[in-house]
Design a protein around this motif. Structure first.
Motif, PDB file in Angstrom:
ATOM      1  N   MET A 151      44.267  39.187  35.115  1.00 32.93           N
ATOM      2  CA  MET A 151      42.969  38.796  35.675  1.00 32.93           C
ATOM      3  C   MET A 151      43.140  37.977  36.948  1.00 32.93           C
ATOM      4  O   MET A 151      42.302  38.049  37.839  1.00 32.93           O
ATOM      5  N   PHE A 152      44.233  37.212  37.055  1.00 36.03           N
ATOM      6  CA  PHE A 152      44.506  36.492  38.288  1.00 36.03           C
ATOM      7  C   PHE A 152      44.689  37.478  39.438  1.00 36.03           C
ATOM      8  O   PHE A 152      44.149  37.271  40.529  1.00 36.03           O
ATOM      9  N   GLY A 153      45.426  38.552  39.184  1.00 33.51           N
ATOM     10  CA  GLY A 153      45.594  39.578  40.208  1.00 33.51           C
ATOM     11  C   GLY A 153      44.264  40.222  40.587  1.00 33.51           C
ATOM     12  O   GLY A 153      43.988  40.464  41.763  1.00 33.51           O
ATOM     13  N   GLY A 154      43.409  40.476  39.602  1.00 39.29           N
ATOM     14  CA  GLY A 154      42.088  41.044  39.885  1.00 39.29           C
ATOM     15  C   GLY A 154      41.194  40.089  40.647  1.00 39.29           C
ATOM     16  O   GLY A 154      40.421  40.501  41.518  1.00 39.29           O
ATOM     17  N   GLY A 159      46.768  45.559  33.666  1.00 37.06           N
ATOM     18  CA  GLY A 159      47.824  44.636  33.254  1.00 37.06           C
ATOM     19  C   GLY A 159      48.324  44.914  31.850  1.00 37.06           C
ATOM     20  O   GLY A 159      49.529  44.893  31.583  1.00 37.06           O
ATOM     21  N   PHE A 160      47.397  45.183  30.919  1.00 39.29           N
ATOM     22  CA  PHE A 160      47.811  45.505  29.561  1.00 39.29           C
ATOM     23  C   PHE A 160      48.555  46.830  29.496  1.00 39.29           C
ATOM     24  O   PHE A 160      49.513  46.974  28.734  1.00 39.29           O
ATOM     25  N   LEU A 161      48.143  47.817  30.288  1.00 38.66           N
ATOM     26  CA  LEU A 161      48.887  49.078  30.335  1.00 38.66           C
ATOM     27  C   LEU A 161      50.313  48.848  30.814  1.00 38.66           C
ATOM     28  O   LEU A 161      51.266  49.409  30.262  1.00 38.66           O
ATOM     29  N   VAL A 215      52.845  42.618  35.869  1.00 39.00           N
ATOM     30  CA  VAL A 215      51.512  42.556  35.275  1.00 39.00           C
ATOM     31  C   VAL A 215      50.496  42.047  36.289  1.00 39.00           C
ATOM     32  O   VAL A 215      49.397  42.592  36.422  1.00 39.00           O
ATOM     33  N   SER A 216      50.859  41.022  37.034  1.00 38.55           N
ATOM     34  CA  SER A 216      49.943  40.476  38.032  1.00 38.55           C
ATOM     35  C   SER A 216      49.671  41.479  39.154  1.00 38.55           C
ATOM     36  O   SER A 216      48.528  41.662  39.582  1.00 38.55           O
ATOM     37  N   TYR A 250      46.202  43.358  40.310  1.00 42.19           N
ATOM     38  CA  TYR A 250      45.714  43.350  41.689  1.00 42.19           C
ATOM     39  C   TYR A 250      45.452  44.770  42.189  1.00 42.19           C
ATOM     40  O   TYR A 250      44.455  45.032  42.853  1.00 42.19           O
ATOM     41  N   LEU A 251      46.344  45.689  41.868  1.00 39.38           N
ATOM     42  CA  LEU A 251      46.226  47.053  42.381  1.00 39.38           C
ATOM     43  C   LEU A 251      45.368  47.959  41.513  1.00 39.38           C
ATOM     44  O   LEU A 251      45.061  49.081  41.930  1.00 39.38           O
ATOM     45  N   GLY A 252      44.959  47.514  40.327  1.00 36.13           N
ATOM     46  CA  GLY A 252      44.153  48.353  39.446  1.00 36.13           C
ATOM     47  C   GLY A 252      42.835  48.778  40.065  1.00 36.13           C
ATOM     48  O   GLY A 252      42.457  49.937  40.039  1.00 36.13           O
ATOM     49  N   GLY A 253      42.128  47.838  40.663  1.00 30.30           N
ATOM     50  CA  GLY A 253      40.858  48.155  41.323  1.00 30.30           C
ATOM     51  C   GLY A 253      41.058  49.004  42.558  1.00 30.30           C
ATOM     52  O   GLY A 253      40.268  49.906  42.848  1.00 30.30           O
ATOM     53  N   LYS A 254      42.130  48.755  43.273  1.00 28.63           N
ATOM     54  CA  LYS A 254      42.422  49.547  44.468  1.00 28.63           C
ATOM     55  C   LYS A 254      42.726  50.995  44.099  1.00 28.63           C
ATOM     56  O   LYS A 254      42.333  51.906  44.812  1.00 28.63           O
ATOM     57  N   ALA A 255      43.430  51.215  43.006  1.00 25.91           N
ATOM     58  CA  ALA A 255      43.743  52.577  42.573  1.00 25.91           C
ATOM     59  C   ALA A 255      42.473  53.336  42.224  1.00 25.91           C
ATOM     60  O   ALA A 255      42.325  54.511  42.586  1.00 25.91           O
ATOM     61  N   ILE A 256      41.537  52.682  41.568  1.00 29.64           N
ATOM     62  CA  ILE A 256      40.279  53.351  41.231  1.00 29.64           C
ATOM     63  C   ILE A 256      39.506  53.671  42.498  1.00 29.64           C
ATOM     64  O   ILE A 256      38.905  54.746  42.616  1.00 29.64           O
TER      65      ILE A 256
END
Length: 111
Positions: free
Chosen positions: A19-22, A57-59, A81-82, A86-92
């Motif tokens: 969540m810190f990365g997000g 992060g959990f994945l 994980v961090s 951070y990149l999870g939203g960017k990938a979507i």
């Protein structure tokens, strides 16, 4: 009982790191959009980003467990994980832009 507490601490740490990365992604992205938005809209967008970041992060954490079999939080795992948070939203966003491009190309081809 100690094992359960250790597992709970690990899961909380994974959630916090992702969540810190997000949150970093949300803070950096939304001022660049150039539009003024109300605090409630910003909060809803940020909560969505935090949800996506924690999922990514959990994945990453579960993939790490599959490869190593150990849930010890090393520096490499914490950074992974961090960064995945951070990149999870960017990938979507990238997948959404690519999908919109495919749909627009198909609709132009039908004309």
């Amino acid at each position: 009982m100690d094992d359960l507490i250790t597992q709970l601490k690990t899961w909380v740490l994974v959630a916090a790191l992702s969540m810190f990365g997000g949150m970093v992604d949300a803070i950096r992205r939304y001022p660049k959009e150039g539009t003024k938005m109300s605090l409630s809209v910003w909060m809803i967008k940020t909560l969505g980003d935090l949800f996506i970041a924690s999922f990514a992060g959990f994945l990453t954490f579960w993939l790490y467990l599959d490869f190593t079999g150990s849930a010890e939080m090393t520096g490499i795992l914490c950074a992974s994980v961090s960064m995945s948070g951070y990149l999870g939203g960017k990938a979507i966003d990238i997948f959404t832009a690519a999908w919109e491009r495919v749909i627009s190309n198909r609709s132009e081809g039908m004309k």
